[in-house]
Design an enzyme around this catalytic site. Structure first.
Site, PDB file in Angstrom:
ATOM      1  N   GLU A 272       0.839  -1.212   0.000  1.00 27.47           N
ATOM      2  CA  GLU A 272       0.000   0.000   0.000  1.00 27.47           C
ATOM      3  C   GLU A 272       0.870   1.257   0.000  1.00 27.47           C
ATOM      4  OE1 GLU A 272      -3.191  -0.248  -0.643  1.00 27.47           O
ATOM      5  OE2 GLU A 272      -2.739  -2.381  -0.624  1.00 27.47           O
ATOM      6  N   TRP A 303     -21.128  11.725 -19.680  1.00 25.37           N
ATOM      7  CA  TRP A 303     -21.769  11.147 -18.504  1.00 25.37           C
ATOM      8  C   TRP A 303     -23.184  11.699 -18.377  1.00 25.37           C
ATOM      9  CZ3 TRP A 303     -19.074   7.232 -16.653  1.00 25.37           C
ATOM     10  CH2 TRP A 303     -17.694   7.215 -16.860  1.00 25.37           C
ATOM     11  N   ASN A 338     -10.712   2.391   2.764  1.00 24.07           N
ATOM     12  CA  ASN A 338     -10.351   2.219   1.356  1.00 24.07           C
ATOM     13  C   ASN A 338     -11.390   1.423   0.571  1.00 24.07           C
ATOM     14  OD1 ASN A 338      -8.462   2.363  -0.932  1.00 24.07           O
ATOM     15  ND2 ASN A 338      -8.324   0.150  -0.612  1.00 24.07           N
TER      16      ASN A 338
HETATM   17  C1  LIG Z   1     -11.507   6.881  -4.718  1.00 19.42           C
HETATM   18  C2  LIG Z   1     -10.323   6.866  -3.793  1.00 19.42           C
HETATM   19  C3  LIG Z   1      -9.839   8.052  -3.262  1.00 19.42           C
HETATM   20  C4  LIG Z   1      -8.735   8.049  -2.392  1.00 19.42           C
HETATM   21  N1  LIG Z   1      -8.267   9.241  -1.898  1.00 19.42           N
HETATM   22  C5  LIG Z   1      -7.178   9.257  -1.091  1.00 19.42           C
HETATM   23  C6  LIG Z   1      -6.663  10.487  -0.581  1.00 19.42           C
HETATM   24  O1  LIG Z   1      -7.152  11.576  -0.891  1.00 19.42           O
HETATM   25  N2  LIG Z   1      -5.607  10.417   0.285  1.00 19.42           N
HETATM   26  C7  LIG Z   1      -5.018   9.241   0.632  1.00 19.42           C
HETATM   27  O2  LIG Z   1      -4.064   9.242   1.409  1.00 19.42           O
HETATM   28  N3  LIG Z   1      -5.461   8.077   0.127  1.00 19.42           N
HETATM   29  C8  LIG Z   1      -6.525   8.034  -0.705  1.00 19.42           C
HETATM   30  N4  LIG Z   1      -6.995   6.834  -1.173  1.00 19.42           N
HETATM   31  C9  LIG Z   1      -6.261   5.607  -0.844  1.00 19.42           C
HETATM   32  C10 LIG Z   1      -6.732   4.880   0.429  1.00 19.42           C
HETATM   33  O3  LIG Z   1      -8.129   4.740   0.417  1.00 19.42           O
HETATM   34  C11 LIG Z   1      -6.314   5.570   1.727  1.00 19.42           C
HETATM   35  O4  LIG Z   1      -4.941   5.871   1.671  1.00 19.42           O
HETATM   36  C12 LIG Z   1      -6.557   4.667   2.927  1.00 19.42           C
HETATM   37  O5  LIG Z   1      -7.922   4.350   3.022  1.00 19.42           O
HETATM   38  C13 LIG Z   1      -6.105   5.375   4.192  1.00 19.42           C
HETATM   39  O6  LIG Z   1      -6.345   4.571   5.315  1.00 19.42           O
HETATM   40  P1  LIG Z   1      -5.140   3.944   6.124  1.00 19.42           P
HETATM   41  O7  LIG Z   1      -4.156   4.990   6.472  1.00 19.42           O
HETATM   42  O8  LIG Z   1      -5.752   3.179   7.257  1.00 19.42           O
HETATM   43  O9  LIG Z   1      -4.523   2.970   5.035  1.00 19.42           O
HETATM   44  P2  LIG Z   1      -3.614   1.664   5.148  1.00 19.42           P
HETATM   45  O10 LIG Z   1      -4.374   0.570   4.517  1.00 19.42           O
HETATM   46  O11 LIG Z   1      -3.096   1.456   6.503  1.00 19.42           O
HETATM   47  O12 LIG Z   1      -2.409   2.006   4.138  1.00 19.42           O
HETATM   48  C14 LIG Z   1      -1.192   2.634   4.573  1.00 19.42           C
HETATM   49  C15 LIG Z   1      -0.918   3.876   3.789  1.00 19.42           C
HETATM   50  O13 LIG Z   1      -0.677   3.564   2.429  1.00 19.42           O
HETATM   51  C16 LIG Z   1      -1.200   4.583   1.587  1.00 19.42           C
HETATM   52  N5  LIG Z   1      -2.227   3.990   0.739  1.00 19.42           N
HETATM   53  C17 LIG Z   1      -3.017   2.936   1.029  1.00 19.42           C
HETATM   54  N6  LIG Z   1      -3.788   2.620  -0.019  1.00 19.42           N
HETATM   55  C18 LIG Z   1      -3.485   3.489  -0.997  1.00 19.42           C
HETATM   56  C19 LIG Z   1      -3.935   3.670  -2.333  1.00 19.42           C
HETATM   57  N7  LIG Z   1      -4.839   2.886  -2.896  1.00 19.42           N
HETATM   58  N8  LIG Z   1      -3.416   4.695  -3.043  1.00 19.42           N
HETATM   59  C20 LIG Z   1      -2.481   5.493  -2.519  1.00 19.42           C
HETATM   60  N9  LIG Z   1      -2.014   5.367  -1.274  1.00 19.42           N
HETATM   61  C21 LIG Z   1      -2.492   4.374  -0.522  1.00 19.42           C
HETATM   62  C22 LIG Z   1      -1.798   5.648   2.496  1.00 19.42           C
HETATM   63  O14 LIG Z   1      -0.827   6.640   2.705  1.00 19.42           O
HETATM   64  C23 LIG Z   1      -2.066   4.869   3.767  1.00 19.42           C
HETATM   65  O15 LIG Z   1      -2.065   5.645   4.922  1.00 19.42           O
HETATM   66  C24 LIG Z   1      -8.097   6.825  -2.070  1.00 19.42           C
HETATM   67  C25 LIG Z   1      -8.604   5.628  -2.594  1.00 19.42           C
HETATM   68  C26 LIG Z   1      -9.695   5.642  -3.450  1.00 19.42           C
HETATM   69  C27 LIG Z   1     -10.210   4.342  -4.006  1.00 19.42           C
END
Ligand SMILES: Cc1cc2nc3c(=O)[nH]c(=O)nc-3n(C[C@H](O)[C@H](O)[C@H](O)COP(=O)(O)OP(=O)(O)OC[C@H]3O[C@@H](n4cnc5c(N)ncnc54)[C@H](O)[C@@H]3O)c2cc1C
Length: 469
Positions: A272, A303, A338
């Site tokens: 991630e 759209w 996510n």
């Molecule tokens: C439509 C959509 C919009 C999103 N918008 C954002 C946003 O504005 N900011 C954001 O930080 N993340 C975004 N994400 C990615 C992801 O959903 C979040 O990073 C995650 O839910 C944050 O929760 P966590 O810190 O518990 O993640 P964890 O699952 O613990 O992941 C650890 C870290 O990895 C990074 N990460 C994880 N998944 C992704 C991913 N798919 N893409 C990029 N980085 C990721 C984040 O920095 C996160 O804190 C988006 C995903 C989708 C599908």
């Protein structure tokens, strides 16, 4: 290089530990002062005066200032356009160099170029450093020396290149901080009120100390991450995104702590963090994604979703419980799991046929962890218009997703208590139940909970047609 005085400009790196620019400033100068600018070009565009992110930044800045005071110095905070404020401050303080960590968003790159150009006219060098990522956009290329467009080969290249030198710890020499008495004339404390905002409730604490606490809490349970990361009600993900977004933790620190862990949980989490870098790279190397589709052929899709449908989605009134629970919870807290981001984004685009950019903008407005690169990448992935996106013919079924990722409807029941009386089976799509079941559940569809806005199967065929065209 030997300078007398360096100004370290902090932006999305609101911490003192393992801070590359601050470290370098302390190496190159005899005295270092830190500055943060509340950027009016950003703040003036925010519509809500109780904006959660402004509150989060404000509280983090307050803690950082206190930490600097404990070290005998202080944080200079300014309110204005940094393109004007930074050169002005550098001149007033007779700084010999300005340093900062690099930012890869198109607007930030432009801002930094302007600051650099102005400083050049004043003979003050502007030095920038890599801090926010392990590998910058241009550090990883495919065999044709081009940027990667697909995640897995990018990840493989990332894993191959990673080495200790990329996650060194940069501990600044805090003895170099300019003593508070020397910077006092520039320390003009700013309250939230002074910058035009009001306090709002945050569901978790700001500041470096809270970020460290959250990290250690997560590391204690990282082994459950792989198995349960897709189940919103389990709450096993790290919840570190907001801390990473504002740089309260260093990405190098996270890598140092997990790179040697060979458990499935740690490896899944590392993936991630690499997704995060992948989207940073995409934004850096393909800046057009910030305003149009990554794949140009999808820019012209017309759209047909209406404003009414978009509003129903925003308010959590679509008649699809998991989508609605996710949106209502999001509106109340600014956070979204996510899996729920994927389900709600897919629903807006592929069921309601609304342009993904409207959903992207709505998330951008309210997400506490909003990050242009990740948000744009996530939306383009769900809309099938982006880099290594979900293929357009693969469409999430919102009811099946609900059964799979919220099997007992725990998350739905928590957020939409009026649906709590339905069975584990019916809660995912209560509109399909008869009047008697609804009466028993004490929830009449159309009265207590909305009818479905659309028929998923019908919309599915419409969106497939749109993409085929
Ligand atoms: C439509 C959509 C919009 C999103 N918008 C954002 C946003 O504005 N900011 C954001 O930080 N993340 C975004 N994400 C990615 C992801 O959903 C979040 O990073 C995650 O839910 C944050 O929760 P966590 O810190 O518990 O993640 P964890 O699952 O613990 O992941 C650890 C870290 O990895 C990074 N990460 C994880 N998944 C992704 C991913 N798919 N893409 C990029 N980085 C990721 C984040 O920095 C996160 O804190 C988006 C995903 C989708 C599908």
């Amino acid at each position: 290089m030997n300078f007398e005085r360096a100004l370290c400009w902090i932006r999305r790196d609101l911490r003192l530990s393992d801070h590359r620019a601050l470290f370098e400033a302390c190496q190159m100068a005899k005295g270092v002062a830190l500055v943060f600018v509340f950027d009016t070009t950003i703040l003036e565009k925010l519509k809500d005066r109780d904006d959660r992110r402004v509150n989060f930044i404000y509280q983090s800045i307050k803690e950082l200032d206190q930490n600097l005071k404990d070290l005998g110095s202080g944080l200079i905070t300014l309110y204005g356009d940094p393109r004007i404020e930074i050169p002005r401050l550098a001149r007033q303080m007779e700084m010999d160099v300005v340093v900062c960590n690099r930012d890869y968003e198109p607007i930030s790159k432009e801002r930094d170029e302007t600051v650099e150009a102005t400083l050049r006219t004043m003979d003050i060098p502007f030095k920038t450093f890599k801090d926010q990522v392990i590998f910058e956009g241009r550090e990883l290329n495919n065999q044709k020396r081009q940027a990667y467009r697909v995640f897995t080969p990018y990840k493989n290249a990332w894993m191959k290149k990673i080495d200790k030198e990329f996650f060194l710890e940069y501990t600044p020499d805090y003895k170099k901080l300019i003593p508070i008495k020397e910077i006092k004339p520039f320390l003009k404390p700013l309250s939230l009120k002074k910058i035009g905002f009001k306090p709002s409730s945050l569901w978790f604490s700001a500041g470096e100390v809270s970020a460290e606490l959250q990290l250690s809490r997560f590391l204690n349970q990282i082994d459950h991450y792989k198995k349960n990361r897709d189940i919103p009600s389990k709450e096993v993900t790290s919840e570190l995104s907001v801390y990473l977004r504002f740089g309260l933790l260093s990405i190098r620190q996270l890598i140092r702590q997990i790179i040697e862990l060979k458990t499935e949980g740690a490896q899944a989490w590392l993936t991630e963090l690499i997704w995060r870098e992948f989207y940073q790279m995409v934004l850096d190397r393909f800046p057009h994604v910030a305003h149009s589709t990554f794949k140009p052929e999808y820019n012209s899709i017309e759209w047909s979703g209406t404003e009414q449908m978009f509003k129903a989605w925003c308010r959590g009134q679509t008649g699809y419980p998991l989508v609605d629970a996710a949106m209502r919870n999001f509106n109340a807290t600014g956070r979204m799991h996510n899996r729920l981001r994927m389900i709600t984004a897919s629903f807006l685009v592929k069921d309601l046929l609304v342009d993904w950019r409207k959903g992207e903008a709505y998330f951008a407005r309210y997400l506490l962890d909003f990050d242009l690169a990740a948000n744009n990448g996530g939306w383009q992935w769900c809309a099938s218009t982006g880099c290594d996106a979900q293929p357009w013919f693969r469409i999430f079924n919102p009811v099946n997703q609900s059964k799979r990722f919220d099997p007992q409807g725990k998350f739905i029941r928590k957020v939409i208590p009026e649906l709590a009386g339905f069975s584990d089976q019916d809660i995912h799509f209560p509109a399909s139940t008869n009047q008697e079941t609804q009466k028993k559940a004490d929830c009449l569809i159309g009265r207590d909970y909305p009818h479905p806005t659309v028929d998923h199967n019908l919309q599915r065929s419409l969106v497939l047609e749109l993409f085929k065209k």
